[in-house]
Design a protein around this motif. Structure first.
Motif, PDB file in Angstrom:
ATOM      1  N   GLU A 103      16.985 -21.987   4.663  1.00  0.00           N
ATOM      2  CA  GLU A 103      18.343 -22.374   4.250  1.00  0.00           C
ATOM      3  C   GLU A 103      19.408 -21.332   4.600  1.00  0.00           C
ATOM      4  OE1 GLU A 103      18.317 -23.089   0.073  1.00  0.00           O
ATOM      5  OE2 GLU A 103      17.300 -25.013   0.245  1.00  0.00           O
ATOM      6  N   LEU A 104      19.013 -20.048   4.596  1.00  0.00           N
ATOM      7  CA  LEU A 104      20.019 -18.985   4.604  1.00  0.00           C
ATOM      8  C   LEU A 104      21.073 -19.125   5.712  1.00  0.00           C
ATOM      9  CD1 LEU A 104      20.879 -16.416   3.067  1.00  0.00           C
ATOM     10  CD2 LEU A 104      19.689 -15.111   4.819  1.00  0.00           C
ATOM     11  N   ALA A 105      20.590 -19.247   6.958  1.00  0.00           N
ATOM     12  CA  ALA A 105      21.555 -19.313   8.059  1.00  0.00           C
ATOM     13  C   ALA A 105      22.330 -20.635   8.042  1.00  0.00           C
ATOM     14  CB  ALA A 105      20.854 -19.128   9.393  1.00  0.00           C
ATOM     15  N   LEU A 106      21.681 -21.699   7.560  1.00  0.00           N
ATOM     16  CA  LEU A 106      22.402 -22.977   7.463  1.00  0.00           C
ATOM     17  C   LEU A 106      23.588 -22.829   6.527  1.00  0.00           C
ATOM     18  CD1 LEU A 106      19.352 -25.400   7.076  1.00  0.00           C
ATOM     19  CD2 LEU A 106      20.750 -25.066   9.122  1.00  0.00           C
ATOM     20  N   ARG A 107      23.359 -22.095   5.431  1.00  0.00           N
ATOM     21  CA  ARG A 107      24.421 -21.916   4.444  1.00  0.00           C
ATOM     22  C   ARG A 107      25.475 -20.920   4.944  1.00  0.00           C
ATOM     23  NH1 ARG A 107      25.707 -23.378   0.141  1.00  0.00           N
ATOM     24  NH2 ARG A 107      25.027 -21.964  -1.478  1.00  0.00           N
ATOM     25  N   LYS A 108      25.009 -19.785   5.457  1.00  0.00           N
ATOM     26  CA  LYS A 108      25.948 -18.700   5.745  1.00  0.00           C
ATOM     27  C   LYS A 108      26.555 -18.783   7.148  1.00  0.00           C
ATOM     28  CE  LYS A 108      25.000 -17.181   1.718  1.00  0.00           C
ATOM     29  NZ  LYS A 108      25.935 -17.545   0.627  1.00  0.00           N
ATOM     30  N   VAL A 109      25.845 -19.398   8.080  1.00  0.00           N
ATOM     31  CA  VAL A 109      26.388 -19.514   9.435  1.00  0.00           C
ATOM     32  C   VAL A 109      26.992 -20.901   9.631  1.00  0.00           C
ATOM     33  CG1 VAL A 109      25.880 -19.401  11.893  1.00  0.00           C
ATOM     34  CG2 VAL A 109      24.740 -17.833  10.310  1.00  0.00           C
ATOM     35  N   ARG A 110      26.221 -21.928   9.306  1.00  0.00           N
ATOM     36  CA  ARG A 110      26.727 -23.291   9.451  1.00  0.00           C
ATOM     37  C   ARG A 110      27.618 -23.712   8.294  1.00  0.00           C
ATOM     38  NH1 ARG A 110      23.217 -25.530  13.415  1.00  0.00           N
ATOM     39  NH2 ARG A 110      23.831 -24.174  15.111  1.00  0.00           N
ATOM     40  N   LYS A 111      27.658 -22.915   7.247  1.00  0.00           N
ATOM     41  CA  LYS A 111      28.491 -23.189   6.063  1.00  0.00           C
ATOM     42  C   LYS A 111      28.170 -24.543   5.434  1.00  0.00           C
ATOM     43  CE  LYS A 111      30.945 -19.453   7.031  1.00  0.00           C
ATOM     44  NZ  LYS A 111      30.580 -18.221   6.347  1.00  0.00           N
ATOM     45  N   MET A 112      26.901 -24.911   5.440  1.00  0.00           N
ATOM     46  CA  MET A 112      26.509 -26.186   4.846  1.00  0.00           C
ATOM     47  C   MET A 112      26.493 -26.086   3.331  1.00  0.00           C
ATOM     48  SD  MET A 112      23.355 -27.595   7.055  1.00  0.00           S
ATOM     49  CE  MET A 112      23.514 -27.924   8.799  1.00  0.00           C
ATOM     50  N   SER A 113      26.580 -27.248   2.682  1.00  0.00           N
ATOM     51  CA  SER A 113      26.445 -27.277   1.230  1.00  0.00           C
ATOM     52  C   SER A 113      24.984 -27.021   0.889  1.00  0.00           C
ATOM     53  CB  SER A 113      26.862 -28.641   0.688  1.00  0.00           C
ATOM     54  OG  SER A 113      25.912 -29.605   1.077  1.00  0.00           O
ATOM     55  N   LYS A 114      24.760 -26.651  -0.355  1.00  0.00           N
ATOM     56  CA  LYS A 114      23.407 -26.383  -0.861  1.00  0.00           C
ATOM     57  C   LYS A 114      22.492 -27.593  -0.605  1.00  0.00           C
ATOM     58  CE  LYS A 114      20.395 -24.073  -3.454  1.00  0.00           C
ATOM     59  NZ  LYS A 114      19.559 -23.276  -2.586  1.00  0.00           N
ATOM     60  N   GLU A 115      23.008 -28.788  -0.878  1.00  0.00           N
ATOM     61  CA  GLU A 115      22.189 -30.005  -0.764  1.00  0.00           C
ATOM     62  C   GLU A 115      21.809 -30.259   0.691  1.00  0.00           C
ATOM     63  OE1 GLU A 115      25.252 -29.984  -2.425  1.00  0.00           O
ATOM     64  OE2 GLU A 115      24.134 -29.552  -4.267  1.00  0.00           O
ATOM     65  N   GLU A 116      22.815 -30.144   1.559  1.00  0.00           N
ATOM     66  CA  GLU A 116      22.591 -30.386   2.976  1.00  0.00           C
ATOM     67  C   GLU A 116      21.541 -29.427   3.530  1.00  0.00           C
ATOM     68  OE1 GLU A 116      25.916 -31.171   6.401  1.00  0.00           O
ATOM     69  OE2 GLU A 116      26.581 -30.260   4.530  1.00  0.00           O
ATOM     70  N   GLN A 147       4.395 -17.446   9.951  1.00  0.00           N
ATOM     71  CA  GLN A 147       4.923 -17.653  11.294  1.00  0.00           C
ATOM     72  C   GLN A 147       5.452 -19.077  11.444  1.00  0.00           C
ATOM     73  OE1 GLN A 147       6.508 -16.180  13.341  1.00  0.00           O
ATOM     74  NE2 GLN A 147       5.078 -15.019  14.606  1.00  0.00           N
ATOM     75  N   ARG A 148       4.794 -20.038  10.790  1.00  0.00           N
ATOM     76  CA  ARG A 148       5.302 -21.420  10.872  1.00  0.00           C
ATOM     77  C   ARG A 148       6.628 -21.551  10.129  1.00  0.00           C
ATOM     78  NH1 ARG A 148      -0.153 -23.312   8.826  1.00  0.00           N
ATOM     79  NH2 ARG A 148       0.699 -25.369   8.369  1.00  0.00           N
ATOM     80  N   VAL A 149       6.778 -20.822   9.012  1.00  0.00           N
ATOM     81  CA  VAL A 149       8.078 -20.819   8.329  1.00  0.00           C
ATOM     82  C   VAL A 149       9.138 -20.243   9.266  1.00  0.00           C
ATOM     83  CG1 VAL A 149       9.422 -19.877   6.408  1.00  0.00           C
ATOM     84  CG2 VAL A 149       7.075 -20.644   6.020  1.00  0.00           C
ATOM     85  N   ALA A 150       8.774 -19.172   9.976  1.00  0.00           N
ATOM     86  CA  ALA A 150       9.723 -18.546  10.908  1.00  0.00           C
ATOM     87  C   ALA A 150      10.134 -19.542  11.998  1.00  0.00           C
ATOM     88  CB  ALA A 150       9.115 -17.294  11.527  1.00  0.00           C
ATOM     89  N   ILE A 151       9.175 -20.364  12.439  1.00  0.00           N
ATOM     90  CA  ILE A 151       9.506 -21.382  13.442  1.00  0.00           C
ATOM     91  C   ILE A 151      10.454 -22.422  12.832  1.00  0.00           C
ATOM     92  CG2 ILE A 151       8.579 -23.247  14.873  1.00  0.00           C
ATOM     93  CD1 ILE A 151       6.017 -21.526  15.205  1.00  0.00           C
ATOM     94  N   ALA A 152      10.146 -22.841  11.598  1.00  0.00           N
ATOM     95  CA  ALA A 152      11.007 -23.822  10.919  1.00  0.00           C
ATOM     96  C   ALA A 152      12.420 -23.261  10.747  1.00  0.00           C
ATOM     97  CB  ALA A 152      10.416 -24.182   9.561  1.00  0.00           C
ATOM     98  N   ARG A 153      12.489 -21.976  10.413  1.00  0.00           N
ATOM     99  CA  ARG A 153      13.785 -21.319  10.208  1.00  0.00           C
ATOM    100  C   ARG A 153      14.613 -21.368  11.491  1.00  0.00           C
ATOM    101  NH1 ARG A 153      13.767 -15.012   8.550  1.00  0.00           N
ATOM    102  NH2 ARG A 153      12.962 -14.815  10.667  1.00  0.00           N
ATOM    103  N   ALA A 154      13.955 -21.099  12.621  1.00  0.00           N
ATOM    104  CA  ALA A 154      14.671 -21.129  13.898  1.00  0.00           C
ATOM    105  C   ALA A 154      15.054 -22.564  14.268  1.00  0.00           C
ATOM    106  CB  ALA A 154      13.823 -20.492  14.988  1.00  0.00           C
ATOM    107  N   LEU A 155      14.131 -23.511  14.028  1.00  0.00           N
ATOM    108  CA  LEU A 155      14.399 -24.905  14.407  1.00  0.00           C
ATOM    109  C   LEU A 155      15.542 -25.513  13.612  1.00  0.00           C
ATOM    110  CD1 LEU A 155      10.794 -26.383  14.758  1.00  0.00           C
ATOM    111  CD2 LEU A 155      12.439 -25.928  16.592  1.00  0.00           C
ATOM    112  N   ALA A 156      15.696 -25.060  12.368  1.00  0.00           N
ATOM    113  CA  ALA A 156      16.717 -25.635  11.498  1.00  0.00           C
ATOM    114  C   ALA A 156      18.112 -25.492  12.095  1.00  0.00           C
ATOM    115  CB  ALA A 156      16.662 -24.982  10.120  1.00  0.00           C
TER     116      ALA A 156
END
Lengths: 246, 281
Positions: A103-116, A147-156
């Motif tokens: 979630e972190l980069a989605l929130r802080k870089v993409r400025k998404m809402s918590k739900e999104e 490592q799979r979480v890290a992949i998910a983090r990048a894919l998000a």
């Protein structure tokens, strides 16, 4: 005619007085999976890190999506949003849960809402088969799961290119397969991938093209069949020969 | 019963000199008057030192050389001179400057806990300036103990450096340096005793005045108790925090559970504290 999504032109990198990359030229097409092989110290990780500017090229050009990422005026943060990277050491944020990591980069870089952000994180963790581990901290996960979480983090972040830097090298052998399977799925889904790896089996099965590097230069490149069955260069033969012996 | 006991106790001169129940009861309320002042000096002084210390830490790590120099010289001077000297210079010196007098003019009638605003201002200035120099080193070491890969991961996701600092690096740093920071707070609280030299009216001053008046050490023993009320629980908390962190780190160190790079033990920073605490002060 295929469209190159990553273009590397005359890339050089020096650390101090030592030139570790000499004149690298490489193009990667949309949807292509390129595996970069070579002995350790051959500069393959450095080359990969030059693509998202974790290492700044000494000279030469790196283009991603028609933007020269190492040009003066380029906003590297914007460019990095299109470049997912997965590291050998996972580099998950230890103070965040699996879900929080995604979630972190989605929130802080993409400025998404918590739900999104939360719904995308769930989706991506599902994709790497870790939906039920969403609330676990990295220290509670196995290396393969991390490592799979890290992949998910990048894919998000919906990258157009994924960079994999020896992502299975720090894993126990029995955990490697799960990570490679996730990468296989990703390749089948049409993701453009540049994979620095020692996994010959993966390169042979999944790569569209294999690039062999040694001593800071690209020595040979071609289809997996060409490189594995019929290597032309002595050093490539040598490297592959050593591997089959061991 | 009690009177007999006191008589018996005070018949030993050594007990009477260091802890006379009669004197203790008589002077306790007076020393107590200084306790809130000591607490405010300690807590507010430390709270103000945190942002200053963080700024100094970033200056020390800055790519801009002059910023680094300024921070280094500052930290060297503060850590290389006695706090008492700093108190005397600033506390006595500032009121000699006309501009400072003018600035304090509007607050001439303001006093808190019987201490004038100007005195509070100077005391907080000294305490935060002093403690910040020590905290800066703790913060810097803490930030630099976070593996480089954390910043790289954050940056590779498109985060800018300030965001990466705020959401990735600092949260991990705080966890690691919390015990060290609390030790620093304990030091600061004890150091407020030096303000007795400039008559701030805190515990130490009250105790010294009383001690001289009754010609007995008991008020100073009472003062010791007041410091211990804060420092012992705080010290216990430090120990508990350290154990907890050590436990978490070793729990995460099972084979295959965590990458070796993420396992930088918190002792990395804890050992640094020994330097910070023992030299200079």
């Amino acid at each position: 005619m295929s469209e190159a999504i990553v273009k590397i032109r005359n890339l050089k990198k020096t650390f101090g007085s030592e030139e570790v990359l000499h004149n690298i030229n490489l193009e990667v097409d949309k949807g292509e999976v390129v595996c970069v092989l070579g002995p350790s110290g051959s500069g393959k990780s450095t080359m990969l890190r030059c693509i998202n500017l974790l290492e700044v090229p000494t000279s030469g050009e790196v283009w991603v999506n028609d933007t020269q990422v190492n040009a003066k005026g380029t906003d590297i943060n914007k460019a990095r949003e299109h470049l997912g990277m997965v590291f050998q050491q996972f580099n998950l944020f230890p103070h965040k849960t699996a879900q929080g990591n995604v979630e972190l980069a989605l929130r802080k870089v993409r400025k998404m809402s918590k739900e999104e952000a939360s719904s995308i994180a769930k989706e991506q963790l599902e994709r790497v088969g870790l939906a039920e581990r969403a609330d676990f901290y990295p220290s509670q996960l196995s290396g393969g799961q991390q490592q799979r979480v890290a992949i998910a983090r990048a894919l998000a972040m919906e990258p157009t290119v994924m960079l994999f830097d020896e992502v299975t090298s720090a894993l126990d052998p029995e955990l490697v397969r799960d990570v490679l399977n996730v990468m296989r799925d990703l390749a089948q889904a049409g993701m453009t991938m540049i994979v620095v790896t020692h996994e010959m089996g993966f390169a042979r099965d999944v790569a569209d093209r294999v690039v062999f590097m040694d001593g800071g230069s690209v020595i040979e490149e071609g289809s997996p069949e060409d490189i594995f069955e019929n290597p032309k260069n002595e050093r490539t033969k040598d490297f592959l020969g050593h591997l089959s012996e061991s | 019963m009690w009177t007999n006991f006191v008589e018996w106790w005070e018949s030993f001169s050594i007990l009477r000199v260091f802890f006379s129940p009669t004197v203790a009861i008589e002077t306790f309320p007076i020393v107590l008057q200084g306790f809130p002042i000591t607490l405010v000096l300690g807590f507010v002084g430390f709270a103000l030192a945190i942002p200053v210390g963080l700024a100094l830490a970033f200056m020390k790590m800055s790519k801009v050389a002059p910023l680094r120099w300024v921070a280094t010289v500052y930290v060297d001077i503060i850590r290389g001179t006695p706090l008492l000297l700093q108190i005397l210079i600033i506390y006595m010196g500032l009121p000699l400057i006309p501009a400072f007098q003018a600035a304090m003019e509007p607050f001439a009638d303001v006093s808190v806990l019987g201490v004038p605003f100007s005195a509070w201002f100077r005391a907080f200035l000294i305490l935060s300036a002093n403690s910040a120099a020590y905290l800066a080193e703790i913060f810097r070491a803490g930030i630099q103990s976070i593996p480089k890969g954390q910043m790289e991961a954050a940056r590779s996701l498109g985060m800018r450096i300030p965001a990466a600092m705020a959401f990735v690096i600092l949260p991990q740093t705080i966890r690691r340096i919390l015990p060290t920071c609390m030790s620093e707070f304990i030091l600061l609280l004890k150091d407020t005793a030096l303000f007795a030299m400039v008559a701030m009216g805190e515990v130490m001053l009250q105790a010294r005045v009383e001690s001289a008046r009754v010609f007995n050490m008991t008020p100073l023993t009472v003062a010791a108790i007041f410091y211990l009320i804060v420092t012992i629980p705080a010290g216990r908390m430090v120990a508990r925090l350290e154990n907890k962190l050590a436990e978490q780190d070793s729990g995460a160190a099972q084979p295959g559970k965590r990458s070796p790079r993420l396992n930088v033990p918190s002792t990395h920073v804890v050992s640094h504290r020994e330097n910070t605490m023992q030299d200079v002060r």
